[in-house]
Design a protein around this motif. Structure first.
Motif, PDB file in Angstrom:
ATOM      1  N   UNK A 162       0.969  -1.386   0.009  1.00  0.00           N
ATOM      2  CA  UNK A 162       0.138  -0.060  -0.195  1.00  0.00           C
ATOM      3  C   UNK A 162       0.564   0.893  -0.312  1.00  0.00           C
ATOM      4  N   UNK A 163       1.871   1.097   0.627  1.00  0.00           N
ATOM      5  CA  UNK A 163       2.625   2.452   1.487  1.00  0.00           C
ATOM      6  C   UNK A 163       3.555   3.111  -0.282  1.00  0.00           C
ATOM      7  N   UNK A 164       3.912   1.443  -0.557  1.00  0.00           N
ATOM      8  CA  UNK A 164       4.777   1.413  -2.523  1.00  0.00           C
ATOM      9  C   UNK A 164       4.213   2.666  -3.249  1.00  0.00           C
ATOM     10  N   UNK A 165       2.792   1.326  -3.510  1.00  0.00           N
ATOM     11  CA  UNK A 165       1.711   1.780  -4.500  1.00  0.00           C
ATOM     12  C   UNK A 165       1.493   3.206  -4.113  1.00  0.00           C
ATOM     13  N   UNK A 166       1.326   4.366  -3.095  1.00  0.00           N
ATOM     14  CA  UNK A 166       1.164   6.064  -2.641  1.00  0.00           C
ATOM     15  C   UNK A 166       2.788   6.447  -2.882  1.00  0.00           C
ATOM     16  N   UNK A 167       3.395   6.028  -2.542  1.00  0.00           N
ATOM     17  CA  UNK A 167       4.970   7.008  -2.575  1.00  0.00           C
ATOM     18  C   UNK A 167       4.718   6.849  -4.351  1.00  0.00           C
ATOM     19  N   UNK A 168       4.615   5.746  -4.744  1.00  0.00           N
ATOM     20  CA  UNK A 168       4.869   6.166  -6.867  1.00  0.00           C
ATOM     21  C   UNK A 168       3.982   7.479  -7.132  1.00  0.00           C
ATOM     22  N   UNK A 169       2.724   7.063  -6.612  1.00  0.00           N
ATOM     23  CA  UNK A 169       1.866   8.197  -6.404  1.00  0.00           C
ATOM     24  C   UNK A 169       2.402   9.848  -6.720  1.00  0.00           C
ATOM     25  N   UNK A 170       3.332   9.500  -5.658  1.00  0.00           N
ATOM     26  CA  UNK A 170       3.324  11.020  -4.876  1.00  0.00           C
ATOM     27  C   UNK A 170       4.712  11.894  -5.452  1.00  0.00           C
ATOM     28  N   UNK A 171       5.823  10.448  -6.253  1.00  0.00           N
ATOM     29  CA  UNK A 171       7.342  10.356  -6.857  1.00  0.00           C
ATOM     30  C   UNK A 171       7.148  11.410  -8.300  1.00  0.00           C
ATOM     31  N   UNK A 172       5.737  10.623  -8.908  1.00  0.00           N
ATOM     32  CA  UNK A 172       5.269  11.180 -10.358  1.00  0.00           C
ATOM     33  C   UNK A 172       5.398  11.754 -10.447  1.00  0.00           C
ATOM     34  N   UNK A 173       4.459  12.565  -9.414  1.00  0.00           N
ATOM     35  CA  UNK A 173       3.627  13.761  -9.518  1.00  0.00           C
ATOM     36  C   UNK A 173       4.339  15.337  -9.394  1.00  0.00           C
ATOM     37  N   UNK A 174       5.225  14.328  -8.199  1.00  0.00           N
ATOM     38  CA  UNK A 174       5.782  15.853  -7.759  1.00  0.00           C
ATOM     39  C   UNK A 174       7.209  15.845  -9.274  1.00  0.00           C
ATOM     40  N   UNK A 175       7.495  15.088  -9.313  1.00  0.00           N
ATOM     41  CA  UNK A 175       8.932  14.364 -11.220  1.00  0.00           C
ATOM     42  C   UNK A 175       8.543  15.231 -12.163  1.00  0.00           C
ATOM     43  N   UNK A 176       6.876  15.243 -12.019  1.00  0.00           N
ATOM     44  CA  UNK A 176       5.995  15.592 -13.925  1.00  0.00           C
ATOM     45  C   UNK A 176       5.710  17.214 -13.338  1.00  0.00           C
ATOM     46  N   UNK A 224      -8.802   2.094   3.530  1.00  0.00           N
ATOM     47  CA  UNK A 224      -9.818   3.174   3.716  1.00  0.00           C
ATOM     48  C   UNK A 224      -8.801   4.777   4.151  1.00  0.00           C
ATOM     49  N   UNK A 225      -7.863   4.034   4.519  1.00  0.00           N
ATOM     50  CA  UNK A 225      -6.933   4.878   5.107  1.00  0.00           C
ATOM     51  C   UNK A 225      -5.906   5.194   3.367  1.00  0.00           C
ATOM     52  N   UNK A 226      -5.551   4.461   3.275  1.00  0.00           N
ATOM     53  CA  UNK A 226      -4.788   4.800   1.937  1.00  0.00           C
ATOM     54  C   UNK A 226      -5.579   5.112   0.949  1.00  0.00           C
ATOM     55  N   UNK A 227      -7.063   5.524   0.973  1.00  0.00           N
ATOM     56  CA  UNK A 227      -7.687   5.730  -0.146  1.00  0.00           C
ATOM     57  C   UNK A 227      -8.476   7.633   0.524  1.00  0.00           C
ATOM     58  N   UNK A 228      -8.284   7.600   1.898  1.00  0.00           N
ATOM     59  CA  UNK A 228      -8.244   9.251   2.165  1.00  0.00           C
ATOM     60  C   UNK A 228      -7.026   9.505   1.945  1.00  0.00           C
ATOM     61  N   UNK A 229      -6.052   8.882   2.431  1.00  0.00           N
ATOM     62  CA  UNK A 229      -4.913   9.467   2.522  1.00  0.00           C
ATOM     63  C   UNK A 229      -4.107  10.441   0.583  1.00  0.00           C
ATOM     64  N   UNK A 230      -4.827   9.742   0.049  1.00  0.00           N
ATOM     65  CA  UNK A 230      -4.441   9.590  -1.073  1.00  0.00           C
ATOM     66  C   UNK A 230      -5.909  11.350  -1.369  1.00  0.00           C
ATOM     67  N   UNK A 231      -6.808  11.358  -0.984  1.00  0.00           N
ATOM     68  CA  UNK A 231      -7.610  12.716  -1.780  1.00  0.00           C
ATOM     69  C   UNK A 231      -7.315  13.328  -0.699  1.00  0.00           C
ATOM     70  N   UNK A 232      -6.544  13.736   0.508  1.00  0.00           N
ATOM     71  CA  UNK A 232      -6.793  14.870   1.377  1.00  0.00           C
ATOM     72  C   UNK A 232      -4.606  15.205   0.636  1.00  0.00           C
ATOM     73  N   UNK A 233      -3.881  13.916  -0.262  1.00  0.00           N
ATOM     74  CA  UNK A 233      -2.998  14.782  -0.897  1.00  0.00           C
ATOM     75  C   UNK A 233      -3.336  15.899  -1.873  1.00  0.00           C
ATOM     76  N   UNK A 234      -4.915  15.186  -2.454  1.00  0.00           N
ATOM     77  CA  UNK A 234      -4.730  15.650  -3.853  1.00  0.00           C
ATOM     78  C   UNK A 234      -5.310  17.008  -3.384  1.00  0.00           C
ATOM     79  N   UNK A 235      -5.934  17.042  -2.317  1.00  0.00           N
ATOM     80  CA  UNK A 235      -6.391  18.498  -2.337  1.00  0.00           C
ATOM     81  C   UNK A 235      -5.611  19.715  -1.479  1.00  0.00           C
ATOM     82  N   UNK A 236      -4.363  18.716  -0.770  1.00  0.00           N
ATOM     83  CA  UNK A 236      -3.290  19.830  -0.578  1.00  0.00           C
ATOM     84  C   UNK A 236      -2.899  20.238  -1.835  1.00  0.00           C
ATOM     85  N   UNK A 237      -2.654  19.307  -3.044  1.00  0.00           N
ATOM     86  CA  UNK A 237      -1.717  20.117  -4.219  1.00  0.00           C
ATOM     87  C   UNK A 237      -2.784  20.868  -5.116  1.00  0.00           C
ATOM     88  N   UNK A 238      -4.024  20.903  -4.911  1.00  0.00           N
ATOM     89  CA  UNK A 238      -4.982  21.872  -5.074  1.00  0.00           C
ATOM     90  C   UNK A 238      -4.535  22.939  -5.000  1.00  0.00           C
TER      91      UNK A 238
END
Length: 463
Positions: A162-176, A224-238
């Motif tokens: 779970x952590x690996x998948x979320x970190x991959x999203x975060x890394x790609x986002x920050x790099x691109x 649910x924690x992984x899913x909500x974490x990414x939703x919060x990250x998405x909001x903060x990115x905006x």
């Protein structure tokens, strides 16, 4: 004669007095089936010449999404953990090209479990001449992780996945992200995080750290924690995107300008959205019952038998991949305030038609409002900070504090403090992840000499 025989056989098998009940039952079953599929998007969009990067494109939901995007003419780059020369990937790409009459479908190798592989792909993409990007769809996090049945995979391995998948999203986002920020202002760019549907399980017990909030949490709480974490990250990115200097008008290529329908709704041409496709039989139920053949460590014969025994109920209550991607398409098709042709109501300053809400969580083709409850570490403000807070008490901050780097608190998804805490925990976890997965040394002949990989380390843009 044939009708008479059929009527006689049917009457003998089922007396006429039961026909009405049978008809009502059939109607009820198909009504329930229709309702369980959720809403379908009523929007449409021409995606010709739009370049969209898709992760998780070779999952059941991802393949359906690739087909829908390809049919609308999108230029697709699908990231594959397998070598692009493998027969499976080659056959899928060729089939998509032939069935959709779209030759602009490509696969690129990128192992999302390896930070070095992610950096290599992003570096390769950023240094090419054709590096236009109109959208990123992170679909690799949607598939469920963990089973209610005993499998070869341990709970610790599941949590690491779970952590690996979320970190991959975060890394790609920050790099691109840098290439998205320098894109022309008239370009409509969207970042879509596809999350699993169990976010509600963690609303009342959310932990902003990468660890689980309890010693033995349930599978639904962990997912649910992984899913909500990414939703919060998405909001903060905006929030970060909106805090950057933007023009109140989006220029066209011919020099004209398009008036922004509502600058309160959108301040950046880059929009970040979280999307929950709901519970699907292939990406949610099959992994939950350990019946996913694509994952040998989480596959059991017992799970397959249970899956087939429950198949009628699963068919009735869960969604197909085609129904699941409707909300993803809705988020990609909705007009943004920058592009909307709607007219403002001068008194209420609200749009007369539906437009995409930046930073929101979408489910069933509509916005979902979620307020997570989390305990944040207390921060002791400085005397200077106390004085500023006292002066600004009762006033809403319009712009971020340039010295502190604090973004305006819109109060959504737990507010700015929770969003910042989640972001900073991602930064810390990313450093640990990259340290534990060092890049393999390159041969001298293959060394590119690029120093640019040091850019985009994942630091908070507002810091």
């Amino acid at each position: 004669m044939v009708l008479e025989v059929a009527y006689a056989v049917l009457s003998k098998a089922l007396p006429p007095e039961y026909w009405l009940r049978l008809g009502a039952a059939v109607v009820g079953i198909f009504t329930l089936r229709t309702l369980s599929q959720g809403r379908k998007t009523t929007r449409e969009r021409n995606l010709h010449a739009r370049v969209i990067l898709v992760t998780g494109g070779f999952t059941p939901l991802g393949l359906t999404l690739l087909q829908e995007l390809a049919q609308r003419g999108a230029h697709i780059i699908a990231l594959s953990p397998e070598p692009i020369s493998s027969p499976r990937i080659d056959i899928i790409i060729e089939l998509l090209r032939s069935t959709t009459s779209n030759e602009n479908i490509f696969a690129e190798h990128c192992d999302l479990s390896s930070p070095s592989s992610i950096r290599e792909f992003c570096s390769r993409f950023l240094t090419t001449e054709e590096n236009r990007l109109d959208g990123i769809v992170f679909a690799h996090e949607y598939a469920h992780i963990g089973s209610s049945l005993p499998t070869k995979s341990t709970p610790l391995e599941d949590e690491m996945e779970r952590q690996t998948r979320s970190l991959a999203t975060f890394l790609i986002t920050t790099l691109l992200l840098p290439i998205l920020l320098v894109a022309p202002a008239e370009r409509d760019i969207r970042i879509v995080n596809v999350i699993n549907p169990f976010y509600a399980a963690a609303v009342t017990n959310f932990s902003p750290t990468m660890e689980s909030p309890s010693n033995k949490p349930s599978i639904f709480l962990q997912e649910g924690r992984r899913s909500l974490q990414m939703a919060i990250l998405t909001r903060h990115l905006q929030r970060i995107l909106d805090s950057m200097p933007q023009s109140s008008q989006a220029p066209k290529a011919d020099g004209e300008v398009v008036n922004v329908a509502s600058s309160k709704l959108q301040r950046s041409n880059v929009v970040s959205i979280a999307v929950s496709p709901g519970i699907t039989k292939t990406d949610t139920i099959a992994p939950l019952l350990a019946a996913n053949r694509d994952d040998p460590s989480r596959f059991t014969v017992t799970g397959v038998l249970l899956y087939f025994l429950l198949r009628p109920l699963i068919w009735l209550l869960t969604r197909s991949p085609a129904s699941g991607i409707q909300t993803v398409l809705h988020a990609l098709f909705l007009p943004t305030p920058f592009k909307s042709e709607a007219r403002n109501n001068n008194e209420t300053d609200e749009l007369t038609v539906e437009v995409l809400k930046p930073g929101a969580l979408y489910a069933d083709c509509s916005v979902v409002r979620v307020t997570p409850r989390a305990q944040l570490p207390k921060q002791t403000p400085s005397e200077d900070g106390k004085e500023k807070a006292a002066k600004g008490k009762g006033k809403q901050t319009e712009k971020p504090d340039e010295k502190s780097g604090i973004l305006p608190d819109d109060g959504e998804m737990g507010g700015e403090p929770l969003g910042r805490e989640v972001w900073e925990n991602f930064e810390a976890a990313l450093r640990v992840w990259e340290k534990s997965h060092p890049a393999p040394p390159k041969p001298a002949a293959e060394s590119t000499g690029l120093e640019g990989e040091k850019a985009g380390e994942g630091g908070h843009p507002s810091s």
